[in-house]
Structures are given as C-alpha cells and as structure tokens.
Design a protein around this motif. Structure first.
Motif, mmCIF file in Angstrom:
data_model
loop_
_atom_site.group_PDB
_atom_site.id
_atom_site.type_symbol
_atom_site.label_atom_id
_atom_site.label_comp_id
_atom_site.label_asym_id
_atom_site.label_seq_id
_atom_site.Cartn_x
_atom_site.Cartn_y
_atom_site.Cartn_z
ATOM 1 N N PRO A 246 -10.769 -0.712 -12.404
ATOM 2 C CA PRO A 246 -9.667 -0.867 -13.368
ATOM 3 C C PRO A 246 -8.378 -0.139 -12.993
ATOM 4 C CG PRO A 246 -11.719 -0.683 -14.552
ATOM 5 C CD PRO A 246 -12.045 -0.440 -13.103
ATOM 6 N N PRO A 247 -8.414 1.102 -12.438
ATOM 7 C CA PRO A 247 -7.142 1.718 -12.031
ATOM 8 C C PRO A 247 -6.422 0.930 -10.941
ATOM 9 C CG PRO A 247 -8.860 3.382 -12.222
ATOM 10 C CD PRO A 247 -9.548 2.055 -12.310
ATOM 11 N N ALA A 248 -7.174 0.313 -10.023
ATOM 12 C CA ALA A 248 -6.560 -0.496 -8.971
ATOM 13 C C ALA A 248 -5.955 -1.767 -9.553
ATOM 14 C CB ALA A 248 -7.599 -0.840 -7.900
ATOM 15 N N ASP A 249 -6.648 -2.387 -10.515
ATOM 16 C CA ASP A 249 -6.102 -3.568 -11.177
ATOM 17 C C ASP A 249 -4.806 -3.225 -11.910
ATOM 18 O OD1 ASP A 249 -8.254 -5.128 -10.326
ATOM 19 O OD2 ASP A 249 -9.451 -4.626 -12.080
ATOM 20 N N GLU A 250 -4.799 -2.106 -12.613
ATOM 21 C CA GLU A 250 -3.597 -1.675 -13.330
ATOM 22 C C GLU A 250 -2.454 -1.390 -12.351
ATOM 23 O OE1 GLU A 250 -2.995 -1.515 -16.542
ATOM 24 O OE2 GLU A 250 -5.012 -2.008 -17.269
ATOM 25 N N LEU A 251 -2.781 -0.838 -11.190
ATOM 26 C CA LEU A 251 -1.757 -0.553 -10.188
ATOM 27 C C LEU A 251 -1.131 -1.854 -9.682
ATOM 28 C CD1 LEU A 251 -0.217 1.405 -8.388
ATOM 29 C CD2 LEU A 251 -2.153 1.369 -6.792
ATOM 30 N N MET A 252 -1.920 -2.909 -9.562
ATOM 31 C CA MET A 252 -1.366 -4.197 -9.151
ATOM 32 C C MET A 252 -0.312 -4.668 -10.150
ATOM 33 S SD MET A 252 -2.585 -5.401 -6.240
ATOM 34 C CE MET A 252 -2.804 -7.177 -6.179
ATOM 35 N N GLY A 253 -0.601 -4.496 -11.433
ATOM 36 C CA GLY A 253 0.370 -4.867 -12.452
ATOM 37 C C GLY A 253 1.633 -4.035 -12.379
ATOM 38 N N LYS A 254 1.464 -2.760 -12.085
ATOM 39 C CA LYS A 254 2.614 -1.859 -11.959
ATOM 40 C C LYS A 254 3.465 -2.221 -10.747
ATOM 41 C CE LYS A 254 3.699 3.098 -11.703
ATOM 42 N NZ LYS A 254 3.112 4.476 -11.661
ATOM 43 N N PHE B 66 -6.742 0.372 2.514
ATOM 44 C CA PHE B 66 -6.695 1.608 1.743
ATOM 45 C C PHE B 66 -7.583 1.469 0.511
ATOM 46 C CE2 PHE B 66 -2.539 0.531 3.497
ATOM 47 C CZ PHE B 66 -2.246 1.629 4.284
ATOM 48 N N VAL B 67 -7.895 2.598 -0.110
ATOM 49 C CA VAL B 67 -8.509 2.567 -1.439
ATOM 50 C C VAL B 67 -7.485 1.965 -2.392
ATOM 51 C CG1 VAL B 67 -9.440 3.944 -3.329
ATOM 52 C CG2 VAL B 67 -9.971 4.554 -0.955
ATOM 53 N N GLY B 68 -7.885 0.967 -3.149
ATOM 54 C CA GLY B 68 -6.947 0.175 -3.933
ATOM 55 C C GLY B 68 -6.262 0.878 -5.072
ATOM 56 N N SER B 69 -6.687 2.095 -5.402
ATOM 57 C CA SER B 69 -6.058 2.849 -6.485
ATOM 58 C C SER B 69 -5.205 4.006 -5.975
ATOM 59 C CB SER B 69 -7.138 3.389 -7.430
ATOM 60 O OG SER B 69 -8.100 4.140 -6.710
ATOM 61 N N ASP B 70 -5.057 4.129 -4.662
ATOM 62 C CA ASP B 70 -4.287 5.229 -4.060
ATOM 63 C C ASP B 70 -2.801 4.862 -4.077
ATOM 64 O OD1 ASP B 70 -3.180 7.263 -2.566
ATOM 65 O OD2 ASP B 70 -4.667 7.181 -0.967
ATOM 66 N N GLU B 71 -2.140 5.151 -5.196
ATOM 67 C CA GLU B 71 -0.784 4.670 -5.429
ATOM 68 C C GLU B 71 0.222 5.165 -4.388
ATOM 69 O OE1 GLU B 71 2.621 4.550 -8.987
ATOM 70 O OE2 GLU B 71 0.570 5.232 -9.404
ATOM 71 N N ASN B 72 0.234 6.434 -4.106
ATOM 72 C CA ASN B 72 1.225 6.981 -3.179
ATOM 73 C C ASN B 72 1.087 6.391 -1.781
ATOM 74 O OD1 ASN B 72 2.424 8.612 -5.131
ATOM 75 N ND2 ASN B 72 1.112 10.369 -4.662
#
Length: 258
Positions: free
Chosen positions: A57-65, A127-133
């Motif tokens: 879910p954090p990776a999915d949310e990051l895609m939206g962001k 990359f890990v899909g939730s690693d935003e930076n």
C-alpha cells in the motif's frame, strides 16, 4: 557634489550587477528543475504490486503522489498486479499471470529477486517501490540523461472495443513496442489476507498489454476489448519501446481517448 554623484553612480552600478546575478541565478534554477525540456528525457516507472501484500500500500500511494507531482513531465507510470500472492487468502482482482511473468523477465535481465513492491525505471534499474527519495532521484536522473525515440499514438472507442493507432521510427529487430491499456485510479475493500479490513487505492493499473514487433510493422492499429466500467476520463493508453535482450526502454508516449 562630484563625490556625491560618484557614490550615486556606484550604488546604481552595484544594483544593476546584483539584479543581473539574481536573474541569471533564477534562470539556472529553472533549467535545473526542468531538465527534460532541453534533453528530451523521460522516465517509465513499472511497479509490481499486490493487494495481498502488506508492504505494497505505501508503494501504491507513492504512485498516486508521483502521478500528481510529475503530471506535466514526461513520466509514465504503470502498475502491474502480480498473481502469486493470491494463494495466501485474497485474490487481487487486478492480478494476472502475464504481470507475474513480466516481473520474472526483469528478474533474469536485472539479476534481481522477485518481490513486492518492486519498481523498475526505464527497464534498467530496480528499487523497493516505496523508497520515495531513491525513486525521485532516479526519476530526475532519467529525465536528464535519457533520449526518447518517437512514438505517435491515438485511441478511439467504439461500442465494444478500443482501437489504438501507433507509429514509430524504430526498426531494430531486438525492440518490442508494448501498448498498455491503463486505468488511472481504482480502489478495493480487502476482505482477507495481509491487508484484511483495509480500503486500498491503486493508480495506473495495467489491464492489458499488447506486444508488437516494430521492425515488421512500424505503424498500424492494435485493439483492446472494452473493459467493464470503462470511462474515457479514467483510462488512458501508454506505449513504450523496449529492447527484449537488455530490458532498456528507449521511448514512451501516452494518449487519452477521442
């Protein structure tokens, strides 16, 4: 009087110099923020995810962001829902065996593990899909250094199908043109599995991917069956050219529906 005038002229000259330096600095900053304009760069982000994975879910949310933040940049987002989590109690309605097979192909090409959430940029790095930076840094690098091959796209909707017209200058036999039917946003109330009880949001969901050999057919039409719940506002088509041996993506484009 002469001394006073000299001081005034000196102060005026200093002001002009400072103003010129400020304008030059701002110009440099604008160029740095928009490298893709001058360098014709692009970034294709492919996320492998699942509703059955509690880390996704954090990776999915990051895609939206990212979709919101880079909406005016040549950044193309695709989410592939894999099916190997389905056996653990919850069947992801967006998952397909084809999506899992695509991730397996990347595992062989990139010599990487198969895991979720995994994100691949331009077919070259993962990359890990939730690693935003890390992901945002990789996007900026891709926008700066990548060169985009030309793809022309248009899409038309009829009663029961979608026709996508394409044209590309690529003729390398190692390249494949992949045309994707993408749902921009959807959500699910999860009833079982690791995310039981959660209402999950998804962005840029790949429903179908058609593959074309551009060296045999550089322009033409490919067709998708019209999906249930289709609306022209919430769907789009994204295409990219990929080297089947190295995985490297050399161009991408997208289109909405007429």
């Amino acid at each position: 009087m002469i001394l006073k005038n000299l001081i005034t002229v000196s102060a005026f000259t200093a002001l002009l110099f400072a103003t010129s330096a400020f304008i030059h600095q701002n110009k440099d900053q604008k160029t740095a923020r928009h490298p893709a304009v001058e360098n014709n760069g692009f970034a294709v982000l492919e996320l492998f995810t699942s509703e059955g994975c509690s880390s996704c879910p954090p990776a999915d949310e990051l895609m939206g962001k990212i979709e919101k933040e880079y909406k005016d940049e040549p950044v193309y987002l695709l989410s592939y829902h894999v099916d190997y989590w389905n056996r653990l109690g919850w069947k992801d309605r967006f998952s397909t065996a084809e999506n899992s097979q695509r991730q397996q192909q990347y595992s062989r090409i990139l010599n990487s593990q198969v895991y979720t959430p995994q994100l691949v940029i331009n077919g070259k790095t993962e990359f890990v899909g939730s690693d935003e930076n890390t992901i945002k840094n990789a996007i900026q690098e891709a926008l700066l250094v990548s060169k985009k091959s030309n793809i022309e796209l248009s899409a038309n909707v009829s009663q029961d199908k979608i026709d996508v017209q394409y044209k590309t200058s690529s003729s390398d036999p190692k390249n494949t043109l992949l045309i994707n039917l993408v749902e921009k946003h959807s959500s699910t109330q999860v009833g079982k599995g690791e995310n039981e009880g959660r209402h999950l949001h998804h962005w840029q969901i790949v429903h179908k991917q058609n593959q074309i050999s551009p060296n045999k057919q550089q322009e033409g039409t490919t067709t998708f069956k019209l999906p249930e719940g289709f609306s022209v506002e919430n769907w789009e088509v994204i295409a990219f050219i990929q080297n089947s041996k190295t995985g490297e993506i050399s161009g991408s484009a997208k289109t909405n529906f007429k």
